[in-house]
Scaffold this active site. Sequence first.
Site, short mmCIF file in Angstrom:
data_model
loop_
_atom_site.label_atom_id
_atom_site.label_comp_id
_atom_site.label_asym_id
_atom_site.label_seq_id
_atom_site.Cartn_x
_atom_site.Cartn_y
_atom_site.Cartn_z
N ASP A 142 5.55 8.26 -0.79
CA ASP A 142 5.74 6.81 -0.91
C ASP A 142 4.44 6.09 -1.18
OD1 ASP A 142 4.99 7.61 1.75
OD2 ASP A 142 5.36 5.54 2.42
N HIS A 183 1.78 12.37 0.79
CA HIS A 183 3.02 11.60 1.00
C HIS A 183 3.50 10.98 -0.30
CE1 HIS A 183 1.03 7.56 1.10
NE2 HIS A 183 0.07 8.15 1.79
N GLU A 188 5.31 7.50 4.76
CA GLU A 188 4.05 7.50 5.51
C GLU A 188 3.55 6.09 5.76
OE1 GLU A 188 -0.45 7.64 5.89
OE2 GLU A 188 0.85 6.60 4.46
N GLU A 189 3.73 5.22 4.77
CA GLU A 189 3.10 3.91 4.84
C GLU A 189 3.78 2.95 5.82
OE1 GLU A 189 0.34 3.46 3.65
OE2 GLU A 189 0.04 4.54 1.78
#
Length: 488
Positions: free
Chosen positions: A79, A77, A146-147
């Site tokens: 981010d 991902h 994702e986070e």
Amino acid sequence: MSNEIRNLEPKALWNKFADLNAVPRPSKKEERVIEFMKNFGNSLGLETFEDEIRNVIIRKPATPGMENRKPIVLQGHLDMVHQKNNDTQFDFENQGIDMYVDGDWVRAKGTTLGADNGLGVAAIMAILESKDIPHPAIDALFTIDEETGMTGALNLKGGILKGEILLNLDTEEDDEIDIGCAGGVDVTAVAEYDEEETPADAVGYTITVKGLNGGHSGMDIHKGLGNANKIMNRLLFNGYEDFGLQIATLNGGSLRNAIPRESVANVVIAGMYDEAFEYDMLQIAKEIKAEFKTTEPNLEITVEKLNNVPKKVMPSMAQFYLVRAIYTAHNGVYRMSADFDNLVETSNNIAKVTVGEGKLSIQCLTRSSVETSKFDLANALRSAFELMGCEVTFSGSYPGWTPNPKSEILEVLVDIYEKQNGTKPNVVACHAGLECGILGTNYPGMDMISFGPTIHGAHSPDERASISSSQKFWKFLLEILANIPEKK
């Protein structure tokens, strides 16, 4: 910074990590890193595109002699979690990460490092750029957000990816191979209240909780670390019970997937209790620090008198319900797995609490590898917050990843790991929210596995990546690519 990091081995990996970390990429603000990744793919002459949600996909054909191997997806991902120390001046939207070497570790100066998942992304970039690394046909999938919501994975449509095997490079212990993970759901409680005028004889104080380790609200939830919101609530509860304390403002925590490290409250009490209140708060602070002396040796709790008394405060009864609801709300491990040793099944992180200007908000992230248990705990939290008059919403729910101990690619990884290291890897399921379970909903036949280099302190300014482990990870990854099974 640049030369120090770029000269580390393997240079192919660390140079790409340095390139990536020069690009601002906080969650939900990935525009620059999306363009960076598209430019990277196009510069290599590879098929490069973004999907409707702005995930980036770069395709690379198999190297000569590998055409008969199963096509794979390499996934990470784009981010990163943006956390910094209070005394660090840093703009995550416009600055690249300032890195340095500390022995066997790469760290950032006062901020998160972005090794989660930057090292995985950098490894994929290095493979795409390579001219001498054997590999099958590759779909490189770089997901967004994702986070803070798994938005990229949740919105990736079926039919885009051509791979039969997915290698997710987003775990944080190099001796582990992950075959399962927890799902999650955001539980958010909000309410409004009518502010009151501060009593004429009141004095004001700022109560501060800081110096906690923080960390990943999944991977670190079992470590007994302090939660700033829970610690602050103990202080507010006692202040209310003994001295009629009233809250003017409260700000604790920042991100839903980070264990909160700091909380600050501006409060008032009647002037007649002035000295007794300060003494009592400091005594409670000593007791709390004694409880956490092993896991949180740097915990600080300060009580400082305000020069300017706040003009508005929360009504007494609204506060009565607030502190009791937060006291009641579960934080930490809720249930351990009955199927996997030492695996947290279900947990909750009371991530962010804000009060002020007639509004309050409590944000939690509830995780579980069992969907029914996830919503059991979410409903327990909902009940506590609804009893205090809050409106409670569930959002961002994503599924866990059910382990497949008979996975074909798992056998390949275990065999390679044992040959390279002389010991068996730990085949585990983790309590973090990997994207594999989500991706599997639209690609149910894909064989999935997750692994990565050792990263400690993810989601906190103490985040650090092991240099020697990154070398081990790189060697492991290259051998995996060379041994992908043949097509059937």
